[in-house]
Design a protein around this motif. Structure first.
Motif, PDB file in Angstrom:
ATOM      1  N   ALA A 182      28.163 -58.337  19.502  1.00 40.12           N
ATOM      2  CA  ALA A 182      29.411 -57.729  19.028  1.00 40.12           C
ATOM      3  C   ALA A 182      30.524 -58.775  18.979  1.00 40.12           C
ATOM      4  CB  ALA A 182      29.805 -56.583  19.953  1.00 40.12           C
ATOM      5  N   VAL A 184      33.606 -59.394  20.032  1.00 39.63           N
ATOM      6  CA  VAL A 184      34.523 -58.789  21.015  1.00 39.63           C
ATOM      7  C   VAL A 184      35.121 -59.783  22.011  1.00 39.63           C
ATOM      8  CG1 VAL A 184      33.408 -56.519  20.985  1.00 39.63           C
ATOM      9  CG2 VAL A 184      32.579 -58.268  22.567  1.00 39.63           C
ATOM     10  N   ARG A 188      38.645 -59.893  23.387  1.00 39.46           N
ATOM     11  CA  ARG A 188      39.062 -58.843  24.327  1.00 39.46           C
ATOM     12  C   ARG A 188      38.465 -59.069  25.720  1.00 39.46           C
ATOM     13  NH1 ARG A 188      37.862 -55.246  19.994  1.00 39.46           N
ATOM     14  NH2 ARG A 188      36.353 -54.097  21.209  1.00 39.46           N
ATOM     15  N   MET A 230      31.700 -56.685  27.319  1.00 39.76           N
ATOM     16  CA  MET A 230      30.517 -55.845  27.123  1.00 39.76           C
ATOM     17  C   MET A 230      29.661 -55.783  28.379  1.00 39.76           C
ATOM     18  SD  MET A 230      30.980 -54.752  24.062  1.00 39.76           S
ATOM     19  CE  MET A 230      29.417 -54.149  23.465  1.00 39.76           C
TER      20      MET A 230
HETATM   21  S1  FES Z   1      30.215 -52.676  20.321  1.00 39.72           S
HETATM   22 FE1  FES Z   1      32.191 -53.083  19.705  1.00 39.72          FE
HETATM   23  S2  FES Z   1      33.294 -52.892  21.530  1.00 39.72           S
HETATM   24 FE2  FES Z   1      31.312 -52.478  22.159  1.00 39.72          FE
END
Ligand code: FES
Length: 111
Positions: free
Chosen positions: A50, A52, A55, A71
Motif C-alpha cells: 500500500a 501509505v 502516514r 500498516m
Molecule cells: S490499505 Fe490503504 S491504508 Fe491500509
C-alpha cells in the motif's frame, strides 16, 4: 543523471510528519526532521504493497531516526532506508531519494 523535482516549501512540512509527493512517476514520502533536515523514501510499503508510508510514525532508535509503517508496524531507518524491524517477515529495505532544500526553502527531490 537524475532530475530534480520541487515538491513543496520546507515550511509546508510539519516536523516529524510525512507528506506524499509525486517525483516523475514515483510516489515518494517526504519527511521534515526535528533539525529541519528533509529526507525522502518510497511511499509504497513493501510489506503491504500500500502507498501509505507518508502516514507512518516517526521515532528514534539510538542515533537513528526511524519510520514505522502504519500498516504492519515494520520499522526502517528513515535516513538510510535500512529495515530495522521486519516484524517477523523477511527484511525489505526502502529506496531513499536525495533531497536538497535550496536557499529559498524549496524542497527538491531527485527522481
Ligand atoms: S490499505 Fe490503504 S491504508 Fe491500509
Amino acid at each position: 543523471m537524475s532530475a530534480w523535482t520541487t515538491v513543496c516549501h520546507v515550511e509546508d512540512l510539519l516536523p516529524e510528519r510525512g507528506a506524499a509527493a509525486l517525483v516523475g512517476d514515483q510516489q515518494v514520502a517526504v519527511f521534515r526532521l526535528e533539525d529541519d533536515e528533509v529526507v525522502a523514501v518510497q511511499q509504497r510499503d513493501p510489506f503491504s504493497g500500500a502507498n501509505v508510508l507518508s502516514r507512518g510514525i516517526v521515532g528514534s532508535a539510538g542515533e537513528a531516526v526511524t519510520l514505522a509503517s502504519p500498516m504492519y508496524k515494520q520499522v526502517w531507518d528513515l535516513r538510510t532506508g535500512a529495515c530495522l524491524d521486519a516484524a517477523g517477515k523477511e527484511p525489505q529495505d526502502l529506496r531513499t531519494f536525495d533531497v536538497v532544500v535550496d536557499a529559498d526553502g524549496r524542497v527538491r527531490v531527485a527522481g
